[in-house]
Design a protein around this motif. Structure first.
Motif, PDB file in Angstrom:
ATOM      1  N   PHE A 167      65.480  89.690 -96.180  1.00 52.93           N
ATOM      2  CA  PHE A 167      65.831  89.912 -97.491  1.00 52.93           C
ATOM      3  C   PHE A 167      67.042  90.486 -97.674  1.00 52.93           C
ATOM      4  O   PHE A 167      67.986  90.310 -98.771  1.00 52.93           O
ATOM      5  CB  PHE A 167      64.655  90.354 -98.545  1.00 52.93           C
ATOM      6  CG  PHE A 167      64.847  90.885 -99.858  1.00 52.93           C
ATOM      7  CD1 PHE A 167      64.685  89.331-100.807  1.00 52.93           C
ATOM      8  CD2 PHE A 167      65.232  91.780-100.301  1.00 52.93           C
ATOM      9  CE1 PHE A 167      65.006  89.767-101.920  1.00 52.93           C
ATOM     10  CE2 PHE A 167      65.372  92.072-101.801  1.00 52.93           C
ATOM     11  CZ  PHE A 167      65.305  90.942-102.776  1.00 52.93           C
ATOM     12  N   ARG A 168      67.308  91.858 -96.918  1.00 56.35           N
ATOM     13  CA  ARG A 168      68.455  92.410 -96.895  1.00 56.35           C
ATOM     14  C   ARG A 168      69.596  91.693 -96.729  1.00 56.35           C
ATOM     15  O   ARG A 168      70.833  91.714 -97.523  1.00 56.35           O
ATOM     16  CB  ARG A 168      68.492  93.779 -96.329  1.00 56.35           C
ATOM     17  CG  ARG A 168      67.653  94.770 -96.893  1.00 56.35           C
ATOM     18  CD  ARG A 168      67.827  96.004 -96.127  1.00 56.35           C
ATOM     19  NE  ARG A 168      66.968  96.102 -94.902  1.00 56.35           N
ATOM     20  CZ  ARG A 168      65.646  96.475 -94.648  1.00 56.35           C
ATOM     21  NH1 ARG A 168      65.148  96.966 -95.911  1.00 56.35           N
ATOM     22  NH2 ARG A 168      65.136  96.376 -93.576  1.00 56.35           N
ATOM     23  N   GLU A 169      69.593  90.724 -95.651  1.00 55.47           N
ATOM     24  CA  GLU A 169      70.624  89.913 -95.290  1.00 55.47           C
ATOM     25  C   GLU A 169      71.017  88.804 -96.343  1.00 55.47           C
ATOM     26  O   GLU A 169      72.133  88.478 -96.581  1.00 55.47           O
ATOM     27  CB  GLU A 169      70.267  89.194 -93.960  1.00 55.47           C
ATOM     28  CG  GLU A 169      70.247  90.533 -92.834  1.00 55.47           C
ATOM     29  CD  GLU A 169      69.778  89.619 -91.435  1.00 55.47           C
ATOM     30  OE1 GLU A 169      69.829  88.345 -91.429  1.00 55.47           O
ATOM     31  OE2 GLU A 169      69.507  90.442 -90.447  1.00 55.47           O
ATOM     32  N   THR A 170      70.109  88.159 -97.082  1.00 56.20           N
ATOM     33  CA  THR A 170      70.104  87.100 -97.807  1.00 56.20           C
ATOM     34  C   THR A 170      68.991  87.176 -98.814  1.00 56.20           C
ATOM     35  O   THR A 170      67.890  86.737 -98.971  1.00 56.20           O
ATOM     36  CB  THR A 170      69.790  85.572 -97.049  1.00 56.20           C
ATOM     37  OG1 THR A 170      70.756  85.595 -95.810  1.00 56.20           O
ATOM     38  CG2 THR A 170      70.238  84.678 -97.940  1.00 56.20           C
ATOM     39  N   PRO A 171      69.270  87.900 -99.920  1.00 49.93           N
ATOM     40  CA  PRO A 171      68.464  88.116-101.024  1.00 49.93           C
ATOM     41  C   PRO A 171      67.852  87.028-101.668  1.00 49.93           C
ATOM     42  O   PRO A 171      68.975  86.111-102.006  1.00 49.93           O
ATOM     43  CB  PRO A 171      69.152  89.060-101.973  1.00 49.93           C
ATOM     44  CG  PRO A 171      70.123  89.850-101.234  1.00 49.93           C
ATOM     45  CD  PRO A 171      70.324  88.721-100.152  1.00 49.93           C
ATOM     46  N   SER A 172      66.904  86.459-101.832  1.00 46.28           N
ATOM     47  CA  SER A 172      66.390  85.536-102.347  1.00 46.28           C
ATOM     48  C   SER A 172      64.887  85.554-102.955  1.00 46.28           C
ATOM     49  O   SER A 172      64.026  86.314-102.548  1.00 46.28           O
ATOM     50  CB  SER A 172      66.392  84.111-101.488  1.00 46.28           C
ATOM     51  OG  SER A 172      65.161  84.278-100.519  1.00 46.28           O
ATOM     52  N   MET A 173      64.604  84.631-103.993  1.00 47.02           N
ATOM     53  CA  MET A 173      63.226  84.758-104.698  1.00 47.02           C
ATOM     54  C   MET A 173      62.277  84.317-103.828  1.00 47.02           C
ATOM     55  O   MET A 173      61.244  84.883-103.532  1.00 47.02           O
ATOM     56  CB  MET A 173      63.037  83.684-105.983  1.00 47.02           C
ATOM     57  CG  MET A 173      63.660  84.586-107.205  1.00 47.02           C
ATOM     58  SD  MET A 173      62.638  86.159-107.362  1.00 47.02           S
ATOM     59  CE  MET A 173      61.038  85.714-107.719  1.00 47.02           C
ATOM     60  N   GLU A 174      62.460  83.329-102.715  1.00 49.12           N
ATOM     61  CA  GLU A 174      61.649  82.956-101.762  1.00 49.12           C
ATOM     62  C   GLU A 174      61.326  84.133-100.981  1.00 49.12           C
ATOM     63  O   GLU A 174      60.012  84.274-100.624  1.00 49.12           O
ATOM     64  CB  GLU A 174      62.150  81.885-100.930  1.00 49.12           C
ATOM     65  CG  GLU A 174      61.343  81.192 -99.699  1.00 49.12           C
ATOM     66  CD  GLU A 174      62.033  80.203 -98.731  1.00 49.12           C
ATOM     67  OE1 GLU A 174      61.469  79.735 -97.809  1.00 49.12           O
ATOM     68  OE2 GLU A 174      63.396  79.941 -99.188  1.00 49.12           O
ATOM     69  N   PHE A 175      62.164  84.624-100.296  1.00 50.70           N
ATOM     70  CA  PHE A 175      61.733  85.959 -99.478  1.00 50.70           C
ATOM     71  C   PHE A 175      61.112  87.047-100.216  1.00 50.70           C
ATOM     72  O   PHE A 175      60.248  87.701 -99.793  1.00 50.70           O
ATOM     73  CB  PHE A 175      63.149  86.725 -98.875  1.00 50.70           C
ATOM     74  CG  PHE A 175      63.479  85.767 -97.563  1.00 50.70           C
ATOM     75  CD1 PHE A 175      62.738  85.231 -96.732  1.00 50.70           C
ATOM     76  CD2 PHE A 175      65.166  85.639 -97.837  1.00 50.70           C
ATOM     77  CE1 PHE A 175      63.227  84.581 -95.579  1.00 50.70           C
ATOM     78  CE2 PHE A 175      65.615  84.924 -96.500  1.00 50.70           C
ATOM     79  CZ  PHE A 175      64.589  84.615 -95.680  1.00 50.70           C
ATOM     80  N   LEU A 176      61.437  87.281-101.679  1.00 49.62           N
ATOM     81  CA  LEU A 176      60.772  88.115-102.451  1.00 49.62           C
ATOM     82  C   LEU A 176      59.349  87.905-102.731  1.00 49.62           C
ATOM     83  O   LEU A 176      58.701  88.770-102.487  1.00 49.62           O
ATOM     84  CB  LEU A 176      61.584  88.377-103.835  1.00 49.62           C
ATOM     85  CG  LEU A 176      61.114  89.477-104.507  1.00 49.62           C
ATOM     86  CD1 LEU A 176      61.376  90.962-103.905  1.00 49.62           C
ATOM     87  CD2 LEU A 176      61.733  89.534-106.040  1.00 49.62           C
ATOM     88  N   LEU A 177      59.212  86.705-102.998  1.00 48.45           N
ATOM     89  CA  LEU A 177      57.588  86.482-103.145  1.00 48.45           C
ATOM     90  C   LEU A 177      56.749  86.441-101.708  1.00 48.45           C
ATOM     91  O   LEU A 177      55.625  86.960-102.009  1.00 48.45           O
ATOM     92  CB  LEU A 177      57.484  84.858-103.583  1.00 48.45           C
ATOM     93  CG  LEU A 177      58.096  84.478-105.114  1.00 48.45           C
ATOM     94  CD1 LEU A 177      58.259  83.037-105.338  1.00 48.45           C
ATOM     95  CD2 LEU A 177      57.213  85.313-106.167  1.00 48.45           C
ATOM     96  N   GLN A 178      57.439  86.158-100.830  1.00 52.50           N
ATOM     97  CA  GLN A 178      56.690  86.444 -99.303  1.00 52.50           C
ATOM     98  C   GLN A 178      56.352  87.792 -99.321  1.00 52.50           C
ATOM     99  O   GLN A 178      55.301  88.193 -98.674  1.00 52.50           O
ATOM    100  CB  GLN A 178      57.373  85.795 -98.313  1.00 52.50           C
ATOM    101  CG  GLN A 178      57.462  84.438 -98.498  1.00 52.50           C
ATOM    102  CD  GLN A 178      58.425  83.634 -96.957  1.00 52.50           C
ATOM    103  OE1 GLN A 178      57.810  84.018 -95.916  1.00 52.50           O
ATOM    104  NE2 GLN A 178      59.479  82.958 -97.327  1.00 52.50           N
TER     105      GLN A 178
END
Length: 240
Positions: A24-35
């Motif tokens: 998430f730090r490398e590529t912030p996205s809602m997909e990572f955030l939800l996980q």
């Protein structure tokens, strides 16, 4: 298969959480955030997950997007009333937005507020009668309300619509998965044995169509199909 004890599973989840946070730090996205939020929830650290998400969501400048994503975070951890409060605010600010209306209806269905959901979906289908997303939502509301006489009409409407995108195939899958189990359960009750057999054959025929549509479409359809079955059985469990 090796059995993992509860402490072992928590260690695995903690490792996954660290990996997700690095991604998430490398590529912030809602997909990572939800996980990440889901993993915190699995570790019984729901509040920490929500706090992590809120720090990111505060940076979203688009108000509509912020309300939608915040609602999704609360829905992810089964805090449906909180999720609905953000959707209600979004509805007040953007009353004509179709995306918000569909998501609002879905959350109302999930909270067993089927009458309210049905009202939203009826309005959506007036302006977009071929929306498979809205049809799937209306179908869930009708089944939740036990309005069996209208369910078959929705199915007949859905089979006359050709999905135009992979996302549409997802909602086609939701409708088919939900109705296949619904018709099996209602056989001899709200539908006849003959109708159930005919409908079963129509669901089986879709597999031949899917073979020629490519892996992306097949994946969207199959995931929708699985979700539809889960939704139907949740409705049954809530009624029992």
């Amino acid at each position: 298969m090796e059995y993992k004890s509860e402490p072992d599973m928590k260690d695995v989840l903690m490792d996954n959480l660290q990996s997700l946070k690095e991604s998430f730090r490398e590529t912030p996205s809602m997909e990572f955030l939800l996980q990440i939020v889901a993993t915190y929830h699995g570790l019984d650290m729901t509040e920490r997950g929500i706090g992590f998400a809120e720090a990111f969501l505060m940076q979203i400048e688009d108000e509509k997007e912020k309300l939608l994503q915040t609602s999704m975070i609360f829905e992810m951890v089964d805090l449906n009333e909180e999720a609905l409060s953000y959707l209600t605010e979004a509805m007040d600010k953007y009353p004509e937005d179709t995306q918000i209306k569909n998501h609002h209806g879905m959350l109302l269905n999930k909270s067993s507020k089927f009458e309210d959901a049905l009202s939203i979906y009826d309005g959506l289908l007036e302006s977009s009668p071929k929306s498979l997303e809205s049809l799937s939502g209306k179908l869930i509301a009708l089944i939740g309300l036990g309005r069996h006489g209208e369910v078959l009409k929705i199915y007949k409407t859905s089979i006359s619509i050709t999905p135009s995108s992979p996302q549409d195939w997802h909602f086609k899958g939701v409708i088919d998965g939900l109705l296949k189990d619904y018709f099996d359960h209602e056989k001899g009750e709200s539908i006849t044995e003959g109708q159930a057999e005919k409908l079963s054959k129509s669901f089986d025929s879709i597999t031949h169509i899917m073979d020629g549509l490519g892996p992306e479409v097949c994946n969207f359809y199959m995931m929708g199909n699985f979700a539809g079955k889960e939704i139907y059985h949740e409705i049954l469990e809530n009624k029992s």
